[in-house]
Design an enzyme around this catalytic site. Sequence first.
Site, PDB file in Angstrom:
ATOM      1  N   GLN A   1      43.518  38.022  34.253  1.00 10.39           N
ATOM      2  CA  GLN A   1      44.727  37.101  34.111  1.00 10.39           C
ATOM      3  C   GLN A   1      44.249  35.814  33.376  1.00 10.39           C
ATOM      4  O   GLN A   1      43.422  35.257  33.749  1.00 10.39           O
ATOM      5  CB  GLN A   1      45.369  36.553  35.445  1.00 10.39           C
ATOM      6  CG  GLN A   1      45.870  37.770  36.288  1.00 10.39           C
ATOM      7  CD  GLN A   1      47.366  38.355  35.624  1.00 10.39           C
ATOM      8  OE1 GLN A   1      48.386  37.779  35.834  1.00 10.39           O
ATOM      9  NE2 GLN A   1      47.211  39.212  34.820  1.00 10.39           N
TER      10      GLN A   1
ATOM     11  N   ARG B   1      54.296  43.873  42.909  1.00 10.05           N
ATOM     12  CA  ARG B   1      53.352  43.348  41.895  1.00 10.05           C
ATOM     13  C   ARG B   1      51.941  44.075  42.362  1.00 10.05           C
ATOM     14  O   ARG B   1      51.764  44.709  43.145  1.00 10.05           O
ATOM     15  CB  ARG B   1      53.050  42.024  41.523  1.00 10.05           C
ATOM     16  CG  ARG B   1      52.702  41.217  42.617  1.00 10.05           C
ATOM     17  CD  ARG B   1      52.786  39.904  42.650  1.00 10.05           C
ATOM     18  NE  ARG B   1      52.731  38.706  43.471  1.00 10.05           N
ATOM     19  CZ  ARG B   1      53.503  38.237  44.338  1.00 10.05           C
ATOM     20  NH1 ARG B   1      54.828  38.463  44.055  1.00 10.05           N
ATOM     21  NH2 ARG B   1      53.294  37.428  45.284  1.00 10.05           N
TER      22      ARG B   1
ATOM     23  N   TRP C   1      43.423  28.907  45.058  1.00 14.44           N
ATOM     24  CA  TRP C   1      44.625  28.491  44.411  1.00 14.44           C
ATOM     25  C   TRP C   1      44.820  27.132  44.894  1.00 14.44           C
ATOM     26  O   TRP C   1      45.534  26.162  43.895  1.00 14.44           O
ATOM     27  CB  TRP C   1      45.949  29.300  45.243  1.00 14.44           C
ATOM     28  CG  TRP C   1      45.945  30.687  44.077  1.00 14.44           C
ATOM     29  CD1 TRP C   1      45.830  31.935  44.719  1.00 14.44           C
ATOM     30  CD2 TRP C   1      46.319  30.744  42.845  1.00 14.44           C
ATOM     31  NE1 TRP C   1      46.044  33.001  43.554  1.00 14.44           N
ATOM     32  CE2 TRP C   1      46.159  32.255  42.401  1.00 14.44           C
ATOM     33  CE3 TRP C   1      46.367  29.863  41.810  1.00 14.44           C
ATOM     34  CZ2 TRP C   1      46.650  32.602  41.248  1.00 14.44           C
ATOM     35  CZ3 TRP C   1      47.005  30.335  40.292  1.00 14.44           C
ATOM     36  CH2 TRP C   1      47.011  31.581  40.035  1.00 14.44           C
TER      37      TRP C   1
ATOM     38  N   TRP D   1      42.355  29.331  30.779  1.00 11.78           N
ATOM     39  CA  TRP D   1      42.454  29.673  32.158  1.00 11.78           C
ATOM     40  C   TRP D   1      42.159  31.183  32.630  1.00 11.78           C
ATOM     41  O   TRP D   1      42.611  32.048  31.710  1.00 11.78           O
ATOM     42  CB  TRP D   1      44.027  29.289  32.669  1.00 11.78           C
ATOM     43  CG  TRP D   1      44.341  29.786  34.054  1.00 11.78           C
ATOM     44  CD1 TRP D   1      44.760  31.124  34.246  1.00 11.78           C
ATOM     45  CD2 TRP D   1      44.169  29.082  35.186  1.00 11.78           C
ATOM     46  NE1 TRP D   1      44.903  31.336  35.646  1.00 11.78           N
ATOM     47  CE2 TRP D   1      44.638  30.145  36.285  1.00 11.78           C
ATOM     48  CE3 TRP D   1      43.749  27.704  35.616  1.00 11.78           C
ATOM     49  CZ2 TRP D   1      45.067  29.626  37.517  1.00 11.78           C
ATOM     50  CZ3 TRP D   1      43.959  27.531  36.904  1.00 11.78           C
ATOM     51  CH2 TRP D   1      44.552  28.410  37.897  1.00 11.78           C
ATOM     52  N   MET D   2      41.494  31.641  33.819  1.00 11.99           N
ATOM     53  CA  MET D   2      41.322  32.603  34.143  1.00 11.99           C
ATOM     54  C   MET D   2      41.787  32.848  35.621  1.00 11.99           C
ATOM     55  O   MET D   2      41.431  31.968  36.550  1.00 11.99           O
ATOM     56  CB  MET D   2      39.843  33.329  34.016  1.00 11.99           C
ATOM     57  CG  MET D   2      39.442  34.324  34.873  1.00 11.99           C
ATOM     58  SD  MET D   2      37.765  34.551  35.240  1.00 11.99           S
ATOM     59  CE  MET D   2      37.208  35.235  33.573  1.00 11.99           C
ATOM     60  N   ASN D   3      42.653  33.902  36.285  1.00 16.27           N
ATOM     61  CA  ASN D   3      42.531  34.072  37.812  1.00 16.27           C
ATOM     62  C   ASN D   3      42.234  35.767  37.666  1.00 16.27           C
ATOM     63  O   ASN D   3      41.176  36.086  37.442  1.00 16.27           O
ATOM     64  CB  ASN D   3      43.958  33.605  38.185  1.00 16.27           C
ATOM     65  CG  ASN D   3      45.126  34.048  37.598  1.00 16.27           C
ATOM     66  OD1 ASN D   3      45.428  33.488  36.709  1.00 16.27           O
ATOM     67  ND2 ASN D   3      45.764  34.730  38.565  1.00 16.27           N
ATOM     68  N   ASP D   4      42.996  36.424  38.452  1.00 14.50           N
ATOM     69  CA  ASP D   4      42.590  37.581  39.044  1.00 14.50           C
ATOM     70  C   ASP D   4      42.057  38.537  38.231  1.00 14.50           C
ATOM     71  O   ASP D   4      42.588  38.714  36.981  1.00 14.50           O
ATOM     72  CB  ASP D   4      44.068  38.430  39.476  1.00 14.50           C
ATOM     73  CG  ASP D   4      44.589  37.707  40.497  1.00 14.50           C
ATOM     74  OD1 ASP D   4      44.244  36.489  40.915  1.00 14.50           O
ATOM     75  OD2 ASP D   4      45.951  38.142  40.937  1.00 14.50           O
TER      76      ASP D   4
ATOM     77  N   GLU E   1      49.046  40.651  48.121  1.00 11.62           N
ATOM     78  CA  GLU E   1      49.049  40.791  46.883  1.00 11.62           C
ATOM     79  C   GLU E   1      47.794  41.533  46.617  1.00 11.62           C
ATOM     80  O   GLU E   1      46.690  41.819  47.407  1.00 11.62           O
ATOM     81  CB  GLU E   1      48.593  39.305  46.017  1.00 11.62           C
ATOM     82  CG  GLU E   1      49.819  38.655  46.142  1.00 11.62           C
ATOM     83  CD  GLU E   1      49.787  37.245  45.349  1.00 11.62           C
ATOM     84  OE1 GLU E   1      50.486  37.099  44.665  1.00 11.62           O
ATOM     85  OE2 GLU E   1      48.691  36.359  45.458  1.00 11.62           O
TER      86      GLU E   1
ATOM     87  N   SER F   1      48.854  40.990  37.069  1.00  8.18           N
ATOM     88  CA  SER F   1      47.762  41.948  37.466  1.00  8.18           C
ATOM     89  C   SER F   1      48.131  43.257  37.290  1.00  8.18           C
ATOM     90  O   SER F   1      49.263  43.995  37.849  1.00  8.18           O
ATOM     91  CB  SER F   1      47.152  41.274  38.706  1.00  8.18           C
ATOM     92  OG  SER F   1      46.755  40.168  38.604  1.00  8.18           O
TER      93      SER F   1
END
Length: 494
Positions: free
Chosen positions: A55, A167, A306, A36-39, A223, A99
């Site tokens: 991430q 964050r 998301w 998995w990858m996000n930000d 964010e 992040s």
Amino acid sequence: MNSQVLEKARQYEQIGEGRIREEARPLFHLAARTGWMNDPNGFSFYKGNYHLFYQYHPYDSHWGPMHWGHGVTKDLIHWEYLPAAMAPDMPYDRDGCFSGSAVELDDGRQLLMYTGVVKEVQPDGSKREIQTQCIAVGDGLNYEKYGENPVLTRTDLPEGGSPFDFRDPRIWREGDGTFRCVAGNCTDDKDGRILEYRSSDGIHWSFERILAENRGRFGKMWECPDLFHLDGKQVLLVSPQDMLARDLEYDNGNGTLCLIGHLDPDTGCLVEESNQAIDYGIDFYAPQTVLAPDGRRIMVGWMQNWDTSKVRYREHLWFGQMTLPRELSLKNGRLFQQPVREIEGLRRDKTEYRQVLVEGEISLDGISGRTVDMELTLWPEDREEGYHRFAVRFARDQRFYSEVSFRPRESVVKIDRKYSGSPLAILQQRRCRVASRNGELKLRIILDRFSAEIFINDGEQVMTMTIDTDLTAEGISFLADGRTVMDVAKYSLG
């Protein structure tokens, strides 16, 4: 010495990468090495390479305990995976390394600043994430976490600041050598705001000010802030959660926001002059920028949504990819985005047509493919009569296609993937209002196997979406309701 948790992740990702066929990945977008990858995190230029961390949950293609994945490139197009940079292996980040960003220290080492997450039982018996800011220092490959982490905690929050939503520190250096960072935060009632901190050495930090406040305007928690100077203005990028739609400028859900203005000389706070969405498509979130050595401000974002990422009709060994890096500029008070010019180095096999009359649906010899850079200019054959609708369909076969369309009388561009092959009732369309005179429009469409990025009117607006249509669907067609004239130039990329 790396922890056992990090070494385990590095060993796993090396094995996992080998299970993924090259043609099952995007050609020129950075995707998860495995899992998995996000930000995007730590987008930076260091020791001759662009570094992009992200991430990362290497063990599953669904979200899990956050690590930092790591990729490098010299040209923003060809990416090389490096071993995972960080894992949740300390008491202050045991539930996730969230992040953050990166900057170079005076001694030549690279400083990473990130959010450490720990789930704690609260007095009411609930379990909540406590978020603090932490640092690690390294050489571009291996990083050692600071022995006195975290460096910013709830005691460094201004009055009313929530320790549960604190964050995504974005760090940079001022001209005088001092370090600054902005971080996302919100009040107890979830109203977003951006905090600014200062440090003389990148290690010891103090609160400076509340740089910007939502005041109930754009969603809730803000964010992934990024603050930078661009073409004589200050630009603040944030990703608000739980936004409500506003005409065609902002859509429901987790969205993006660009605030353009200047810093008040007395307070240092952002004085807003204009606002806009960053990307008007379906799949874009958490953008981060880097100042390139040649002075360009370059942005990359997570090319996903998301809400749609939680349900998929097809499972892969990897999930999540970044957008094509984009060059930013300001024109007439708006943020413009163009694909990085390095993408032109992939162009080959040009096919060009001039003044093609489109009425009904047509295909053109030489125009097809799933890794494509295509430029179009449209106008009505009869400027008084105009036309009702124009569309480009791509990733097309006998049954499936995705589409970008334009209705000149409404000045609305729409992207649509409802016929792309997904059987799920997820978000499939988005629209935006564009500047158009007499039905004229410019489009640049960049396709890379599993995505489409649509740049409108030289980048005044961008619409991004992912697609999962079988790669054998390579057709491209053009259709019009009314008599539309088109110039088109198409390049294969590879």
